[in-house]
Design a protein around this motif. Structure first.
Motif, PDB file in Angstrom:
ATOM      1  N   ALA A   3       1.186 -28.799 -23.874  1.00  0.00           N
ATOM      2  CA  ALA A   3       1.878 -28.247 -25.165  1.00  0.00           C
ATOM      3  C   ALA A   3       2.056 -26.872 -25.122  1.00  0.00           C
ATOM      4  N   ILE A   4       1.701 -25.835 -24.511  1.00  0.00           N
ATOM      5  CA  ILE A   4       2.176 -24.468 -24.490  1.00  0.00           C
ATOM      6  C   ILE A   4       3.368 -24.450 -23.880  1.00  0.00           C
ATOM      7  N   ASP A   5       3.740 -25.054 -22.613  1.00  0.00           N
ATOM      8  CA  ASP A   5       4.965 -25.205 -22.170  1.00  0.00           C
ATOM      9  C   ASP A   5       6.003 -25.653 -23.004  1.00  0.00           C
ATOM     10  N   VAL A   6       5.734 -26.562 -23.934  1.00  0.00           N
ATOM     11  CA  VAL A   6       6.804 -27.386 -24.978  1.00  0.00           C
ATOM     12  C   VAL A   6       7.047 -26.073 -25.860  1.00  0.00           C
ATOM     13  N   ILE A   7       5.972 -25.555 -26.369  1.00  0.00           N
ATOM     14  CA  ILE A   7       6.204 -24.501 -27.520  1.00  0.00           C
ATOM     15  C   ILE A   7       6.961 -23.216 -27.028  1.00  0.00           C
ATOM     16  N   VAL A   8       6.600 -22.866 -25.664  1.00  0.00           N
ATOM     17  CA  VAL A   8       7.164 -21.636 -25.259  1.00  0.00           C
ATOM     18  C   VAL A   8       8.880 -21.935 -24.816  1.00  0.00           C
ATOM     19  N   THR A  18      14.322 -34.401 -22.482  1.00  0.00           N
ATOM     20  CA  THR A  18      13.525 -35.551 -23.076  1.00  0.00           C
ATOM     21  C   THR A  18      12.472 -35.932 -23.033  1.00  0.00           C
ATOM     22  N   ALA A  19      11.723 -35.607 -21.688  1.00  0.00           N
ATOM     23  CA  ALA A  19      10.544 -35.891 -21.349  1.00  0.00           C
ATOM     24  C   ALA A  19       9.723 -35.102 -22.214  1.00  0.00           C
ATOM     25  N   GLN A  20       9.830 -33.894 -22.387  1.00  0.00           N
ATOM     26  CA  GLN A  20       9.137 -33.019 -23.214  1.00  0.00           C
ATOM     27  C   GLN A  20       8.861 -33.507 -24.865  1.00  0.00           C
ATOM     28  N   ILE A  21      10.149 -33.997 -25.110  1.00  0.00           N
ATOM     29  CA  ILE A  21      10.219 -34.622 -26.442  1.00  0.00           C
ATOM     30  C   ILE A  21       9.309 -35.848 -26.822  1.00  0.00           C
ATOM     31  N   ASP A  22       9.390 -36.778 -25.759  1.00  0.00           N
ATOM     32  CA  ASP A  22       8.716 -38.067 -25.752  1.00  0.00           C
ATOM     33  C   ASP A  22       7.364 -37.637 -25.504  1.00  0.00           C
ATOM     34  N   TRP A  23       6.738 -36.756 -24.610  1.00  0.00           N
ATOM     35  CA  TRP A  23       5.440 -36.424 -24.644  1.00  0.00           C
ATOM     36  C   TRP A  23       4.812 -35.897 -25.788  1.00  0.00           C
ATOM     37  N   VAL A  24       5.467 -34.882 -26.293  1.00  0.00           N
ATOM     38  CA  VAL A  24       4.933 -34.086 -27.301  1.00  0.00           C
ATOM     39  C   VAL A  24       4.714 -35.026 -28.662  1.00  0.00           C
ATOM     40  N   ILE A  25       5.579 -35.889 -28.901  1.00  0.00           N
ATOM     41  CA  ILE A  25       5.370 -36.770 -30.177  1.00  0.00           C
ATOM     42  C   ILE A  25       4.470 -37.710 -30.082  1.00  0.00           C
ATOM     43  N   ASP A  26       4.286 -38.509 -28.967  1.00  0.00           N
ATOM     44  CA  ASP A  26       3.311 -39.319 -28.339  1.00  0.00           C
ATOM     45  C   ASP A  26       1.795 -38.604 -28.401  1.00  0.00           C
ATOM     46  N   ALA A  27       1.919 -37.433 -27.771  1.00  0.00           N
ATOM     47  CA  ALA A  27       0.490 -36.807 -27.552  1.00  0.00           C
ATOM     48  C   ALA A  27       0.054 -36.121 -28.834  1.00  0.00           C
ATOM     49  N   TYR A  28       1.000 -35.818 -29.661  1.00  0.00           N
ATOM     50  CA  TYR A  28       0.405 -35.422 -31.096  1.00  0.00           C
ATOM     51  C   TYR A  28       0.098 -36.690 -32.231  1.00  0.00           C
ATOM     52  N   ILE A  55      17.689 -33.467 -31.631  1.00  0.00           N
ATOM     53  CA  ILE A  55      17.316 -34.360 -33.002  1.00  0.00           C
ATOM     54  C   ILE A  55      17.309 -35.819 -32.728  1.00  0.00           C
ATOM     55  N   ALA A  56      18.189 -36.163 -31.898  1.00  0.00           N
ATOM     56  CA  ALA A  56      18.299 -37.556 -31.851  1.00  0.00           C
ATOM     57  C   ALA A  56      17.180 -38.211 -31.046  1.00  0.00           C
ATOM     58  N   GLU A  57      16.831 -37.661 -29.961  1.00  0.00           N
ATOM     59  CA  GLU A  57      15.676 -37.891 -29.121  1.00  0.00           C
ATOM     60  C   GLU A  57      14.528 -37.631 -30.034  1.00  0.00           C
TER      61      GLU A  57
END
Length: 426
Positions: A3-8, A18-28, A55-57
């Protein structure tokens, strides 16, 4: 992923993959990413924005967090409308059956009011017996029978959005356009409609106060719909004054029925017909009956009665009435130059028509009837509005909200937004 890498990444103004977006939404959604971490990411998005791809992803990831509805079994095309909300905005009520009367199928998932803006479900629940909560099978049954259904979204529709929406509300990130757009469009795309018309309100009573901000939001949502394969168009419409003359749940139902009967306030009729034509055109159904004709020949009213009855309501039942009323009169003779939508909406909320928290009840009979509109000539002592409430104790706070919300002057001082400001396509 971390999560910290995505935030930073977003904190430093870089694009999320795309991988970051998919992961953070699913993980949240699963609770792996904590609220405080998603709060930090939401603030980084507010400050640094998102690209169209991001935004689309992000939107698609929220859709994938739940179920997606499928109306392919219907013998016709689906089309829907979404309003960003305002004061006296009862358009969905006459609009859905009107479009059904012209050959469209309208699967309308709606919400409840919060604060000064009214909720479609609250309005319809003032009709005795009417049910907002339907299963997917029940929705399909109502659509087959009436051509239109207005109901609450199920728990399985974009659950990531429900969780993030609540978080944004308490972290000062509600205004982030990428998050507003993805919130609205994730639910609308998951709803499964083939065409979508967005009614983006502009003015004091709307979420978007300026035309530029509203246009940015509308453009973003149109792009999201288009990228997802949904034929999407947006109208920017005025919310610097209330829409129609009725503000409040049962009062707005009564006004909506007047429109379906071929009457009603001019602005409500104009916007309802314009949106109906846009919905039919977006669905490729604009070669049939015109909405204006459907209001005149009674077919729209017939569709309304079928829709209400199919959801357990009695279209002939008397609607709730508030126990108490109070008149607000003109303090001088002249022209009503201003009638502020936010002030009127706040007053109606204080009268009991709205709620402060999602779990609060509403008073179905509470609200305001407007007897004069901006540009109307008025005489000193003439009724400007009638306040409706269940307890007289509510009137003082409502009057305080109306203090400064209207003005009387000369005709040349009236300065209103056009009812339809702009039309936006991809």
């Amino acid at each position: 992923m971390d999560a910290i890498d995505v935030i930073v990444t977003k904190r430093d103004g870089r694009e999320l993959s795309t991988a970051q977006i998919d992961w953070v939404i699913d993980a949240y959604t699963r609770g792996v990413v904590a609220d405080e971490q998603m709060s930090a990411l939401a603030m980084a998005i507010l400050l640094n924005g998102m690209t169209r791809r991001e935004i689309a992803e992000w939107t698609q990831a929220m859709i994938r967090s739940g179920t997606r509805m499928d109306w392919s079994g219907l013998p016709g095309r689906t089309t829907d409308k979404h309003s960003t909300g305002g004061v006296g905005d009862k358009i969905t009520l006459p609009l859905a059956p009107l479009v059904a009367a012209c050959g469209g199928y309208v699967p309308q998932l709606s919400g409840r009011g919060l604060g000064h803006t009214g909720g479609t479900l609250d309005k319809l629940e003032s009709i005795p017996g009417w049910r907002a909560s339907l299963s997917s099978e029940e929705m399909l049954g109502v659509l087959r029978e009436a051509g239109a259904v207005i109901c609450a979204a199920g728990e399985g529709l974009a659950p990531a959005d429900k969780k993030l929406y609540a978080l944004r509300d308490v972290t000062g990130t509600v205004e982030a356009i990428p998050l507003i757009a993805s919130s609205i469009m994730s639910k609308k795309i998951a709803e499964g409609t083939g065409a979508l018309v967005l009614d983006v309100k502009v003015g004091s009573g709307a979420f978007m106060k300026t035309v530029d901000r509203a246009r940015e939001l509308a453009t973003t949502m149109v792009e999201l719909g288009t990228d997802a394969g949904v034929n999407t168009v947006a109208l920017l419409t005025a919310m610097d004054r209330p829409l129609g003359r009725a503000v409040g749940n049962a009062l707005e139902v009564t006004e909506s029925v007047e429109v379906l009967a071929g009457g009603g306030p001019e602005d409500v009729v104009e916007l309802t017909v314009r949106l109906a034509r846009e919905m039919l055109q977006a669905a490729g159904l604009d070669g049939g009956k015109d909405p204006e004709q459907a209001l005149k020949d009674g077919s729209a009213m017939d569709a309304w009665r079928r829709m209400i009855s199919a959801q357990g309501g009695d279209p002939d039942a008397a609607l709730p009435r508030a126990a108490e009323t109070m008149e607000v009169v003109a303090p001088a003779t002249g022209v009503l130059t201003r009638l502020d939508a936010y002030g009127v909406g706040l007053a109606a909320w204080r009268l009991g028509a709205g709620r402060e928290r999602k779990e609060d009840p509403v008073s179905f009979g509470a609200g305001i009837m407007l007897h004069a509109r901006p540009g109307d000539a008025v005489r000193e002592g003439q009724r400007l509005m009638t306040l409706h409430a269940d307890e007289t104790a509510r009137f003082d706070r409502a009057l305080a909200a109306l203090d400064g919300a209207y003005a009387i002057g000369e005709a040349g001082e009236v300065d209103l937004l056009p009812l339809v400001i702009d039309r936006i396509r991809a």
